[in-house]
Design an enzyme around this catalytic site. Structure first.
Site, PDB file in Angstrom:
ATOM      1  N   SER A 269      18.641  43.422  -4.986  1.00  0.00           N
ATOM      2  CA  SER A 269      18.591  42.180  -4.219  1.00  0.00           C
ATOM      3  C   SER A 269      17.421  42.164  -3.262  1.00  0.00           C
ATOM      4  O   SER A 269      16.740  43.169  -3.053  1.00  0.00           O
ATOM      5  CB  SER A 269      19.896  41.982  -3.438  1.00  0.00           C
ATOM      6  OG  SER A 269      19.872  42.696  -2.229  1.00  0.00           O
ATOM      7  N   GLY A 270      17.244  40.995  -2.653  1.00  0.00           N
ATOM      8  CA  GLY A 270      16.223  40.827  -1.631  1.00  0.00           C
ATOM      9  C   GLY A 270      16.742  41.055  -0.229  1.00  0.00           C
ATOM     10  O   GLY A 270      16.020  40.804   0.737  1.00  0.00           O
ATOM     11  N   ASP A 271      17.993  41.512  -0.120  1.00  0.00           N
ATOM     12  CA  ASP A 271      18.564  41.794   1.198  1.00  0.00           C
ATOM     13  C   ASP A 271      19.560  42.936   1.034  1.00  0.00           C
ATOM     14  O   ASP A 271      19.538  43.634   0.021  1.00  0.00           O
ATOM     15  CB  ASP A 271      19.216  40.535   1.778  1.00  0.00           C
ATOM     16  CG  ASP A 271      19.140  40.487   3.304  1.00  0.00           C
ATOM     17  OD1 ASP A 271      19.329  41.548   3.935  1.00  0.00           O
ATOM     18  OD2 ASP A 271      18.886  39.408   3.862  1.00  0.00           O
ATOM     19  N   ASP A 272      20.437  43.132   2.000  1.00  0.00           N
ATOM     20  CA  ASP A 272      21.362  44.259   1.953  1.00  0.00           C
ATOM     21  C   ASP A 272      22.225  44.215   0.695  1.00  0.00           C
ATOM     22  O   ASP A 272      22.735  43.157   0.315  1.00  0.00           O
ATOM     23  CB  ASP A 272      22.272  44.243   3.183  1.00  0.00           C
ATOM     24  CG  ASP A 272      21.491  44.329   4.485  1.00  0.00           C
ATOM     25  OD1 ASP A 272      20.502  45.077   4.534  1.00  0.00           O
ATOM     26  OD2 ASP A 272      21.876  43.631   5.449  1.00  0.00           O
TER      27      ASP A 272
END
Length: 487
Positions: A269-272
């Site tokens: 993903s692009g985050d956590d």
């Protein structure tokens, strides 16, 4: 069989006949509630055997989306078909519940709501395509523990699959796909065109006995899975995929939930990859519902700009009793990260992590008391969080820039940190780490101990002969055994 023009045909029925699939490779599934009967005939690409799956509960009744006018051509909207199917099947909630099968095909749809005692089964050759039209997502109020939308001060777009005040709801399949088609939302967000918070793929609120399993979720407009204000939540065998530069595409975000287990899942993903939350500043403090008794096991993450497991930053209802083990990460920013700030209040405590295997990381351990985003100026800067009893053990890291970056809050240190049996290989001399000559540890306003840590921990974590704790009891959610059900 229900037709496209009339979704609520009521017939008087005296008998439902079951035709064995071994003979005709078709089946008829009937259910009766008063005068209601839905006859479902489907062969799922001429499959002769029943499809089996695991669930918290099996269902007495069954239907297929095509019986409510669904068309899997990837172009026709199926929002009305989903709503009609679920409305009809909700009538048998007290008579053994029902399952709705999404057969092979591409099923374009906007937001729809689930019901209790219900299973949504997505076939392995089925793809749910999320509409890219804002009008297909009703606007709903901000979450009470947040006080506003996260993207903007306005309301929130309802999630693609949404439910509230439910009991016993299952979203599963044969690893079928839910495609959020989020690129258009990402562009609008980055260019500040949105006045309301982007939809998630799955959000379940104020519910109990929730299962989300055996699915592939891709390209959500924002977070992928968001169970909130719920208990007894099972998330297993999930694959989440989103571009590593896509904004806020967190994988799994348990938020003010109790008794949750996450198992055997994989997130890019692009985050956590996992973000544990419980509300934002004064709103979360007032709402006061913690995330607690969370078990994470056999989890793999790739997220170059974010954490494998993040605790916070919205943690103002508290986070307590998190147990994570057998965690694997490649090319991620940090292994476990605690994010908080003055104004958050509450606590992050009794955190237990063991058996981490990390490769190509910026940080192994990262804690910050200066994650300063706030919902509005009304927060109380004197509401200081309590961060204590944080335990890490049995960690292997390779190609790591910094082992630990641990920064508490002045006059509010993070305490009772324990790190034991950790071996980390720093990145090579050709890396940016060596060029900048950064130290492997950076510690301020913390306290605790370390044992058998290489490279040696910072002075605020003095060497002691300890084996950091991990609970020996079994959480109630880990004792639940799923049943074998069939389509």
């Amino acid at each position: 069989m229900a037709s496209n023009n009339n979704l609520n045909i009521i017939v008087i029925i005296t008998m439902c006949s079951y035709i064995k699939s071994h003979v005709m490779k078709k089946f008829v599934i009937c259910f009766v509630l008063g005068f209601l009967c839905l006859n479902v005939v489907e062969d799922f690409n001429n499959r002769a055997e029943a499809i089996q799956y695991s669930a918290i509960n099996c269902r007495k009744h069954s239907a297929v989306l095509t019986d409510f006018g669904g068309k899997g051509d990837g172009k026709t909207s199926n929002t009305a078909a989903f709503k009609a199917a679920i409305a009809n099947l909700s009538k048998v909630a007290s008579d053994g519940g029902a399952q709705l099968v999404v057969p092979p095909g591409k099923w374009l749809t906007g937001s729809f709501n689930l019901t209790s005692n219900f299973t949504l089964y997505i076939d392995k050759e089925a793809v749910l395509l999320a509409s890219q039209e804002e009008s297909d997502y009703p606007l709903i109020d901000p979450l009470p523990s947040y006080g506003r939308g996260r993207d903007a001060e306005g309301k929130r777009f309802a999630s693609l699959i949404f439910g509230t005040n439910l009991t016993d709801v299952v979203i599963t399949g044969g690893n079928g796909t839910i495609d959020g088609q989020g690129e258009i939302w990402w562009k609008k967000f980055k260019s500040q065109q949105l006045k309301n918070t982007r939809p998630y793929l799955i959000e379940i609120l104020f519910s109990n006995q929730v299962q989300i399993s055996h699915l592939t979720l891709i390209n959500s407009p924002s977070w992928h899975i968001h169970p909130t204000y719920s208990r007894d939540v099972i998330i297993e065998n999930i694959t989440v995929l989103a571009p590593i530069d896509s904004p806020n595409t967190d994988g799994i975000n348990p938020d003010s939930c109790s008794n949750t287990r996450i198992r055997d899942s994989y997130v890019v993903s692009g985050d956590d990859c996992i973000a544990v939350k419980s509300g934002w500043d004064q709103y979360g403090i007032k709402f006061g519902v913690p995330t607690q008794h969370l078990s994470i096991k056999r989890f793999t993450c790739i997220s170059p700009d974010s954490a494998v497991i993040a605790l916070g930053s919205e943690m103002s209802g508290g986070i307590q009793d998190v147990r994570a083990e057998e965690i694997y990460a490649i090319n991620s920013q940090s292994g476990v990260r605690i994010k908080t700030a003055p104004g958050r209040g509450a606590y992050v405590k009794d955190i237990y992590v063991r058996n981490l295997n990390l490769n190509t990381m910026k940080y192994v351990f990262w804690m910050t008391g200066a994650y300063g985003s706030h919902p509005d100026p009304g927060y109380d800067p004197k509401a200081l969080p309590v961060i204590k009893n944080i335990n890490f053990k049995d960690v292997i890291g390779k190609n790591v820039n910094i082992v630990g970056n641990l920064a508490g809050i002045k006059d509010d240190p993070f305490t009772a940190i324990c790190i034991s049996n950790v071996t980390v290989e720093l990145a090579s001399k050709k890396s940016l780490f060596e060029k900048a000559k950064k130290l492997p540890w950076n510690c301020t306003d913390i306290g605790g101990v370390s044992s058998h840590v290489v490279p040696k921990a910072c002075d605020l974590l003095p060497e002691k002969q300890v084996n950091c704790g991990f609970p020996t009891d079994t959480l109630a959610i880990d004792k639940i055994v799923l049943k074998t059900c069939s389509v």
